[in-house]
Enzyme design. Structure first.
Site, PDB file in Angstrom:
ATOM      1  N   SER A  88       0.826  -1.212   0.000  1.00 18.75           N
ATOM      2  CA  SER A  88       0.000   0.000   0.000  1.00 18.75           C
ATOM      3  C   SER A  88       0.859   1.261   0.000  1.00 18.75           C
ATOM      4  O   SER A  88       0.345   2.374   0.016  1.00 18.75           O
ATOM      5  CB  SER A  88      -0.928   0.003   1.225  1.00 18.75           C
ATOM      6  OG  SER A  88      -0.176  -0.183   2.417  1.00 18.75           O
TER       7      SER A  88
ATOM      8  N   ASN B 233      -2.142  -2.873  13.228  1.00 20.37           N
ATOM      9  CA  ASN B 233      -3.599  -2.723  13.177  1.00 20.37           C
ATOM     10  C   ASN B 233      -4.081  -1.474  13.925  1.00 20.37           C
ATOM     11  O   ASN B 233      -4.914  -0.727  13.417  1.00 20.37           O
ATOM     12  CB  ASN B 233      -4.282  -3.980  13.723  1.00 20.37           C
ATOM     13  CG  ASN B 233      -3.965  -5.188  12.867  1.00 20.37           C
ATOM     14  OD1 ASN B 233      -3.442  -5.044  11.756  1.00 20.37           O
ATOM     15  ND2 ASN B 233      -4.276  -6.377  13.364  1.00 20.37           N
TER      16      ASN B 233
ATOM     17  N   THR C 139     -40.311  26.129 -10.070  1.00 16.44           N
ATOM     18  CA  THR C 139     -40.579  24.739  -9.704  1.00 16.44           C
ATOM     19  C   THR C 139     -40.673  24.015 -11.045  1.00 16.44           C
ATOM     20  O   THR C 139     -41.167  24.600 -12.027  1.00 16.44           O
ATOM     21  CB  THR C 139     -41.894  24.567  -8.910  1.00 16.44           C
ATOM     22  OG1 THR C 139     -42.974  25.045  -9.700  1.00 16.44           O
ATOM     23  CG2 THR C 139     -41.851  25.326  -7.587  1.00 16.44           C
ATOM     24  N   HIS C 140     -40.194  22.808 -11.119  1.00 16.16           N
ATOM     25  CA  HIS C 140     -40.141  22.054 -12.387  1.00 16.16           C
ATOM     26  C   HIS C 140     -39.340  22.811 -13.459  1.00 16.16           C
ATOM     27  O   HIS C 140     -39.576  22.625 -14.646  1.00 16.16           O
ATOM     28  CB  HIS C 140     -41.540  21.752 -12.929  1.00 16.16           C
ATOM     29  CG  HIS C 140     -42.503  21.263 -11.888  1.00 16.16           C
ATOM     30  ND1 HIS C 140     -42.682  19.938 -11.591  1.00 16.16           N
ATOM     31  CD2 HIS C 140     -43.319  21.959 -11.050  1.00 16.16           C
ATOM     32  CE1 HIS C 140     -43.590  19.821 -10.619  1.00 16.16           C
ATOM     33  NE2 HIS C 140     -43.980  21.029 -10.273  1.00 16.16           N
TER      34      HIS C 140
ATOM     35  N   SER D 229     -13.165  27.717 -26.469  1.00 21.56           N
ATOM     36  CA  SER D 229     -13.216  26.566 -27.362  1.00 21.56           C
ATOM     37  C   SER D 229     -12.074  26.662 -28.346  1.00 21.56           C
ATOM     38  O   SER D 229     -11.715  27.758 -28.789  1.00 21.56           O
ATOM     39  CB  SER D 229     -14.552  26.552 -28.102  1.00 21.56           C
ATOM     40  OG  SER D 229     -14.444  25.799 -29.287  1.00 21.56           O
TER      41      SER D 229
ATOM     42  N   LYS E  80     -16.844  31.227 -28.131  1.00 23.08           N
ATOM     43  CA  LYS E  80     -17.369  30.492 -26.984  1.00 23.08           C
ATOM     44  C   LYS E  80     -16.667  30.820 -25.668  1.00 23.08           C
ATOM     45  O   LYS E  80     -15.471  31.041 -25.612  1.00 23.08           O
ATOM     46  CB  LYS E  80     -17.244  28.969 -27.217  1.00 23.08           C
ATOM     47  CG  LYS E  80     -18.114  28.452 -28.320  1.00 23.08           C
ATOM     48  CD  LYS E  80     -19.487  27.984 -27.841  1.00 23.08           C
ATOM     49  CE  LYS E  80     -19.461  27.023 -26.714  1.00 23.08           C
ATOM     50  NZ  LYS E  80     -20.232  25.819 -26.954  1.00 23.08           N
TER      51      LYS E  80
ATOM     52  N   ASN F 138     -16.998  28.810 -22.104  1.00 26.37           N
ATOM     53  CA  ASN F 138     -17.663  27.638 -21.534  1.00 26.37           C
ATOM     54  C   ASN F 138     -17.536  27.576 -20.010  1.00 26.37           C
ATOM     55  O   ASN F 138     -16.485  27.909 -19.467  1.00 26.37           O
ATOM     56  CB  ASN F 138     -17.066  26.355 -22.124  1.00 26.37           C
ATOM     57  CG  ASN F 138     -17.371  26.219 -23.609  1.00 26.37           C
ATOM     58  OD1 ASN F 138     -18.432  26.639 -24.066  1.00 26.37           O
ATOM     59  ND2 ASN F 138     -16.430  25.654 -24.350  1.00 26.37           N
TER      60      ASN F 138
ATOM     61  N   GLU G 276     -19.286  22.621 -14.849  1.00 31.91           N
ATOM     62  CA  GLU G 276     -19.605  21.260 -15.317  1.00 31.91           C
ATOM     63  C   GLU G 276     -18.815  20.214 -14.537  1.00 31.91           C
ATOM     64  O   GLU G 276     -19.339  19.153 -14.188  1.00 31.91           O
ATOM     65  CB  GLU G 276     -19.308  21.139 -16.814  1.00 31.91           C
ATOM     66  CG  GLU G 276     -20.212  22.007 -17.657  1.00 31.91           C
ATOM     67  CD  GLU G 276     -19.703  22.116 -19.083  1.00 31.91           C
ATOM     68  OE1 GLU G 276     -20.148  21.323 -19.921  1.00 31.91           O
ATOM     69  OE2 GLU G 276     -18.851  22.980 -19.353  1.00 31.91           O
TER      70      GLU G 276
ATOM     71  N   GLN H  79      -7.358  -2.384   3.948  1.00 27.47           N
ATOM     72  CA  GLN H  79      -6.318  -1.577   3.303  1.00 27.47           C
ATOM     73  C   GLN H  79      -6.879  -0.820   2.094  1.00 27.47           C
ATOM     74  O   GLN H  79      -6.349   0.229   1.715  1.00 27.47           O
ATOM     75  CB  GLN H  79      -5.159  -2.485   2.868  1.00 27.47           C
ATOM     76  CG  GLN H  79      -4.039  -1.778   2.147  1.00 27.47           C
ATOM     77  CD  GLN H  79      -2.787  -2.647   2.054  1.00 27.47           C
ATOM     78  OE1 GLN H  79      -2.087  -2.856   3.029  1.00 27.47           O
ATOM     79  NE2 GLN H  79      -2.507  -3.175   0.874  1.00 27.47           N
TER      80      GLN H  79
ATOM     81  N   LYS I 138      -8.180   3.309   1.869  1.00 32.55           N
ATOM     82  CA  LYS I 138      -7.458   4.575   1.767  1.00 32.55           C
ATOM     83  C   LYS I 138      -7.607   5.288   0.433  1.00 32.55           C
ATOM     84  O   LYS I 138      -7.894   6.490   0.390  1.00 32.55           O
ATOM     85  CB  LYS I 138      -5.985   4.364   2.101  1.00 32.55           C
ATOM     86  CG  LYS I 138      -5.753   4.217   3.586  1.00 32.55           C
ATOM     87  CD  LYS I 138      -4.374   3.730   3.890  1.00 32.55           C
ATOM     88  CE  LYS I 138      -4.354   2.703   4.989  1.00 32.55           C
ATOM     89  NZ  LYS I 138      -5.209   1.524   4.805  1.00 32.55           N
TER      90      LYS I 138
HETATM   91  N1  ARG Z   1      -1.055  -1.462   5.183  1.00 35.52           N
HETATM   92  C1  ARG Z   1      -2.012  -2.020   6.083  1.00 35.52           C
HETATM   93  C2  ARG Z   1      -3.363  -1.345   5.905  1.00 35.52           C
HETATM   94  O1  ARG Z   1      -3.395  -0.343   5.331  1.00 35.52           O
HETATM   95  C3  ARG Z   1      -1.550  -1.840   7.495  1.00 35.52           C
HETATM   96  C4  ARG Z   1      -2.094  -2.835   8.469  1.00 35.52           C
HETATM   97  C5  ARG Z   1      -1.529  -4.170   8.221  1.00 35.52           C
HETATM   98  N2  ARG Z   1      -1.920  -5.088   9.225  1.00 35.52           N
HETATM   99  C6  ARG Z   1      -1.792  -6.407   9.070  1.00 35.52           C
HETATM  100  N3  ARG Z   1      -2.219  -7.156  10.034  1.00 35.52           N
HETATM  101  N4  ARG Z   1      -1.294  -6.915   7.974  1.00 35.52           N
HETATM  102  O2  ARG Z   1      -4.383  -1.881   6.296  1.00 35.52           O
END
Ligand code: ARG
Length: 464
Positions: free
Chosen positions: A29, A116, A161-162, A283, A289, A291, A296, A328, A331
């Protein structure tokens, strides 16, 4: 033995071979969680200080660790850090580099901790920072809407409205509607921030630890209100990310609504507003133009932001307690949504600050489409004591007459009006103009300038 060498330096003790390249690719990661380097190092520094305070490691190791971590941070922030995929994630990249810098003392940092609780802590700190940024961004956005409202508190425009002209309203009233919407968005971030502000650090892998740690101390050092009360929950919980994404999704939905209005309003057919050159594009083929690209894109961002919410809800669904590697995948969704959210807030704030309402087209449109028909019906009720349903019917007949003659209601003569309802007097003309119409809507929260100004004042004070 040579194979053993390539096993992971952090957890490779029981392994005789290193991972397959594909395994490394799916497992790592570091490509994205390096975004949390600062939070990881803040968390580790707090943890090391606590370990020393509790006599779990000695002061000289703790101070070497804490100093070394600052060196790692400055290397990362200065772009002088070689991230390694073999080291999986930000946590192990930082620890491995710390070991190079301070030697064996670094090995004591991970006492009474697991990745963890570490990742839950880092990610919470990161999301909390984004909640604060969203709260500030929304305050700034609300302030430019209040400015627009104040400048055009008396300006009339059609209310729809509408998307059909319904009744005249004021520009100030329309701008303040968005202040209310974005205020609710802001309060969602504020609420979510309160709920999430408990420290997972010290939950360790899932069960807590046998070391005499002080979770209050690390919680306080990291700005949390308290430590989380259940270690299983602490490492399993991603509600804070879900609530952040939910708050972003609703906010992005609101942004898409004003964005759509800006697209419509800036068209040649409407000409309600002029969007500044700073927030428009040209454009490459049509020289005339201009825009509304930013509007958007603001209209579209809700797609990816709400997509992130649906993705994370789906990732978390059905996960058994406690940590699973599925988590994981939380993120990238949150990082992408946060980038889109902050950019959207900044772009919309700039566009609204620069936007100019065009008084004449707004006024003409406000007067079109028999927009004061309800005022006429209300007058028949008030002045002639007519039941509203009868007044509705009489007004309908007058609208039909005006439509047949290609004129507006106030252009019908008194004699023409009296041919439909004999008791009508020329006092009726006082309610037919759009200014009269809006000025009469004085009910609390209504469109009358006096009511709108009261709301502007309230929000100015609240935002100051
Ligand atoms: N890179 C992991 C995550 O984002 C970190 C935690 C990893 N824990 C494990 N027991 N392998 O979740």
């Amino acid at each position: 033995m040579s194979d053993k060498k390539s096993a992971n330096a952090m957890w490779g003790g029981r392994f005789s071979a290193g991972p397959d390249a594909i395994m490394e690719a799916i497992n790592a990661s570091i490509g994205y969680d390096q975004k949390m380097a600062k939070q990881d190092i803040d968390g580790s520094r707090a943890h090391a200080a606590m370990l020393a305070a509790q006599g779990i490691i000695n002061d000289s190791d703790a101070s070497a660790i804490r100093k070394g971590l600052l060196t790692v941070l400055s290397e990362i922030e200065g772009g002088n850090f070689a991230f390694s995929t073999a080291l999986e994630d930000i946590h192990m990249n930082v620890e491995a580099r710390l070991t190079e810098i301070v030697g064996p003392a670094a090995g004591r940092l991970h006492t009474a901790r697991s990745r963890n609780d570490q990742v839950a802590t880092d990610f919470k700190l990161w999301v909390r920072g984004q909640m604060d940024a969203a709260i500030d961004g929304l305050s700034a956005l609300m302030a430019v809407f209040v400015d627009q409202a104040e400048a055009g508190a008396d300006m009339v425009m059609p209310g729809f409205t509408h998307l059909q002209v319904a009744q005249p309203v004021t520009w100030g009233h329309h701008m303040m509607a968005y202040v209310e919407m974005f205020a609710r968005d802001r309060s969602r971030f504020i609420d979510a921030r309160k709920r999430m502000n408990e420290s997972p650090l010290g939950a360790a892998a899932l069960a807590g630890t046998s070391f005499p740690i002080d979770r209050d101390m690390t919680a306080e050092a990291l700005g949390f209100d308290r430590p989380s009360a259940n270690s299983l929950d602490a490492v399993s919980d991603r509600d804070f990310a879900l609530e952040f994404l939910t708050s972003c999704s609703i906010c992005a939905t609101h942004i898409s609504r004003i964005a759509e209005e800006l697209v419509i309003w800036s068209s040649a057919q409407f000409r309600f507003v002029t969007i500044s050159d700073r927030f428009s594009t040209g454009s490459s083929i049509m020289p005339q133009k201009k825009n509304p690209d930013a509007a958007e894109l603001l209209r579209s961002k809700v797609g990816r932001i709400t997509g992130s919410l649906v993705a994370l809800l789906t990732i978390m669904k059905g996960l058994p307690l406690a940590y699973s590697k599925d988590m994981q995948e939380d993120k990238e969704q949150v990082f992408d949504a946060a980038d889109s959210m902050m950019l959207s807030l900044a772009a919309l704030t700039g566009m609204i600050a620069d936007m100019r309402p065009n008084e004449e087209p707004l006024r003409l449109a406000a007067a079109s489409g028999f927009s004061t028909a309800t005022d006429l019906a209300d007058w028949l009720v008030r002045a002639l004591n007519m039941p509203f349903r009868d007044a509705h019917h009489v007004t309908g007949a007058l609208v039909k007459m005006a439509e047949d003659q290609g004129c507006d209601l106030h252009e019908l003569s008194l004699a023409q009006m009296q041919s439909v309802e004999a008791k009508i007097t020329d006092a009726v003309y006082e309610v037919l103009g759009v200014e009269n119409s809006v000025a009469s809507r004085i009910s609390y929260g209504g469109t009358a300038p006096v009511q709108v100004r009261a709301q502007i004042k309230r929000w100015r004070e609240a935002l100051a």
